[in-house]
Design a protein around this motif. Structure first.
Motif, PDB file in Angstrom:
ATOM      1  N   MET A   6       7.622   0.644  -9.432  1.00 39.77           N
ATOM      2  CA  MET A   6       7.103   1.967  -9.778  1.00 39.77           C
ATOM      3  C   MET A   6       7.824   2.413 -11.039  1.00 39.77           C
ATOM      4  O   MET A   6       9.051   2.364 -11.093  1.00 39.77           O
ATOM      5  CB  MET A   6       7.394   2.990  -8.671  1.00 39.77           C
ATOM      6  CG  MET A   6       6.726   2.710  -7.360  1.00 39.77           C
ATOM      7  SD  MET A   6       6.891   4.049  -6.144  1.00 39.77           S
ATOM      8  CE  MET A   6       8.623   4.420  -6.150  1.00 39.77           C
TER       9      MET A   6
ATOM     10  N   SER B 133       2.503   1.751  -3.471  1.00 38.97           N
ATOM     11  CA  SER B 133       1.455   2.150  -4.409  1.00 38.97           C
ATOM     12  C   SER B 133       1.066   3.610  -4.196  1.00 38.97           C
ATOM     13  O   SER B 133       0.882   4.361  -5.162  1.00 38.97           O
ATOM     14  CB  SER B 133       0.233   1.246  -4.230  1.00 38.97           C
ATOM     15  OG  SER B 133      -0.812   1.664  -5.061  1.00 38.97           O
ATOM     16  N   SER B 134       0.974   4.034  -2.957  1.00 38.17           N
ATOM     17  CA  SER B 134       0.632   5.420  -2.638  1.00 38.17           C
ATOM     18  C   SER B 134       1.716   6.391  -3.099  1.00 38.17           C
ATOM     19  O   SER B 134       1.417   7.447  -3.662  1.00 38.17           O
ATOM     20  CB  SER B 134       0.403   5.557  -1.127  1.00 38.17           C
ATOM     21  OG  SER B 134       0.178   6.889  -0.783  1.00 38.17           O
TER      22      SER B 134
ATOM     23  N   SER C  28       1.573   6.708  -6.911  1.00 37.45           N
ATOM     24  CA  SER C  28       0.440   7.543  -7.305  1.00 37.45           C
ATOM     25  C   SER C  28       0.721   9.024  -7.039  1.00 37.45           C
ATOM     26  O   SER C  28       0.398   9.875  -7.867  1.00 37.45           O
ATOM     27  CB  SER C  28      -0.803   7.097  -6.539  1.00 37.45           C
ATOM     28  OG  SER C  28      -1.893   7.916  -6.847  1.00 37.45           O
TER      29      SER C  28
ATOM     30  N   ARG D 121       0.823  -1.211   0.000  1.00 41.43           N
ATOM     31  CA  ARG D 121       0.000   0.000   0.000  1.00 41.43           C
ATOM     32  C   ARG D 121       0.858   1.262   0.000  1.00 41.43           C
ATOM     33  O   ARG D 121       0.542   2.239  -0.675  1.00 41.43           O
ATOM     34  CB  ARG D 121      -0.936  -0.005   1.194  1.00 41.43           C
ATOM     35  CG  ARG D 121      -2.067  -0.996   1.055  1.00 41.43           C
ATOM     36  CD  ARG D 121      -2.958  -0.982   2.266  1.00 41.43           C
ATOM     37  NE  ARG D 121      -4.067  -1.913   2.097  1.00 41.43           N
ATOM     38  CZ  ARG D 121      -4.699  -2.484   3.097  1.00 41.43           C
ATOM     39  NH1 ARG D 121      -4.361  -2.201   4.346  1.00 41.43           N
ATOM     40  NH2 ARG D 121      -5.681  -3.318   2.862  1.00 41.43           N
TER      41      ARG D 121
ATOM     42  N   PHE E 129       2.247   1.712 -11.024  1.00 42.94           N
ATOM     43  CA  PHE E 129       2.653   0.722 -10.024  1.00 42.94           C
ATOM     44  C   PHE E 129       2.164  -0.648 -10.444  1.00 42.94           C
ATOM     45  O   PHE E 129       1.021  -0.804 -10.871  1.00 42.94           O
ATOM     46  CB  PHE E 129       2.066   1.078  -8.654  1.00 42.94           C
ATOM     47  CG  PHE E 129       2.256  -0.006  -7.637  1.00 42.94           C
ATOM     48  CD1 PHE E 129       3.478  -0.184  -7.027  1.00 42.94           C
ATOM     49  CD2 PHE E 129       1.211  -0.858  -7.313  1.00 42.94           C
ATOM     50  CE1 PHE E 129       3.667  -1.193  -6.098  1.00 42.94           C
ATOM     51  CE2 PHE E 129       1.391  -1.869  -6.389  1.00 42.94           C
ATOM     52  CZ  PHE E 129       2.624  -2.035  -5.774  1.00 42.94           C
ATOM     53  N   THR E 130       3.058  -1.625 -10.369  1.00 45.06           N
ATOM     54  CA  THR E 130       2.667  -3.023 -10.548  1.00 45.06           C
ATOM     55  C   THR E 130       3.306  -3.842  -9.432  1.00 45.06           C
ATOM     56  O   THR E 130       4.396  -3.525  -8.961  1.00 45.06           O
ATOM     57  CB  THR E 130       3.108  -3.605 -11.911  1.00 45.06           C
ATOM     58  OG1 THR E 130       4.530  -3.529 -12.013  1.00 45.06           O
ATOM     59  CG2 THR E 130       2.472  -2.868 -13.060  1.00 45.06           C
ATOM     60  N   ASN E 131       2.611  -4.872  -9.045  1.00 40.58           N
ATOM     61  CA  ASN E 131       3.105  -5.734  -7.978  1.00 40.58           C
ATOM     62  C   ASN E 131       4.143  -6.732  -8.477  1.00 40.58           C
ATOM     63  O   ASN E 131       4.913  -7.274  -7.704  1.00 40.58           O
ATOM     64  CB  ASN E 131       1.927  -6.480  -7.336  1.00 40.58           C
ATOM     65  CG  ASN E 131       2.325  -7.219  -6.083  1.00 40.58           C
ATOM     66  OD1 ASN E 131       3.267  -6.840  -5.410  1.00 40.58           O
ATOM     67  ND2 ASN E 131       1.611  -8.278  -5.785  1.00 40.58           N
TER      68      ASN E 131
ATOM     69  N   LEU F  19       6.921  -4.998  -6.672  1.00 42.07           N
ATOM     70  CA  LEU F  19       6.557  -3.640  -6.260  1.00 42.07           C
ATOM     71  C   LEU F  19       7.279  -2.607  -7.127  1.00 42.07           C
ATOM     72  O   LEU F  19       8.081  -1.816  -6.653  1.00 42.07           O
ATOM     73  CB  LEU F  19       6.851  -3.419  -4.778  1.00 42.07           C
ATOM     74  CG  LEU F  19       6.242  -4.411  -3.787  1.00 42.07           C
ATOM     75  CD1 LEU F  19       6.578  -4.019  -2.359  1.00 42.07           C
ATOM     76  CD2 LEU F  19       4.756  -4.556  -3.975  1.00 42.07           C
TER      77      LEU F  19
END
Length: 159
Positions: A71, A33-34, A37, A30, A43-45, A69
């Motif tokens: 970016m 990802s934040s 953004s 999280r 973002f991809t896992n 994770l």
């Protein structure tokens, strides 16, 4: 009766450890990802672009490896990717994991090889016996980082 009690305690500890690992992993996912953004990156896992296949020495270590994770985006006109990378070494009895947070910036240039890492006890000890790295004229940089490069002038300009 005592055996059942100890078995329940062991099961409870295993469940608690698994939950802790899961919750910290979810919190990291999280957070990354934040951040992505907030700076306008995607973002991809997982490693959809196969970053792990790039020709870096770090990516060839260990028995198993993974990038996650990720970016991706552009900053100041330069394509960038930041990601978590881990590899493990399998000794036959157990696995030892090594984890890194990495970044790649793509530039349109052919550059001499440069490697930068954290300074630690072993690298300081190596420096004491003559295996030191190149030092920059920075009292903040030298105690924290170690560098190996083919062209010191290039490294100084880059750093």
């Amino acid at each position: 009766m005592l055996f059942v009690f100890f078995a329940l305690v062991v099961v409870a500890l295993v469940v608690a450890a698994g939950w802790y690992q899961y919750s910290t992993r979810l919190a990291r996912l999280r957070a990354v990802s934040s951040v992505a953004s907030s700076v306008g990156f995607t973002f991809t896992n997982n490693d959809a672009d196969r970053i792990v296949d790039l020709p870096f020495a770090l990516f060839s270590r260990g028995n198993g490896r993974r990038v996650e994770l990720v970016m991706s985006g552009t900053h100041n006109g330069l394509p960038m990717r930041m990601f978590d990378y881990w590899y493990y070494v399998d000794s036959g009895r157990d696995r030892t994991y090594h984890r890194f947070t990495c970044g790649i910036v793509t530039i349109a240039a052919a550059c001499p090889r440069l490697r930068l890492g954290n300074e630690n006890f072993l690298t300081r000890l190596g420096a004491d016996v003559g295996l030191g790295d190149v030092q920059l004229e920075s009292d903040d940089f030298n105690p924290r980082f170690r560098g190996k490069w083919a062209d010191q002038k290039f490294a100084v300009y880059l750093l």
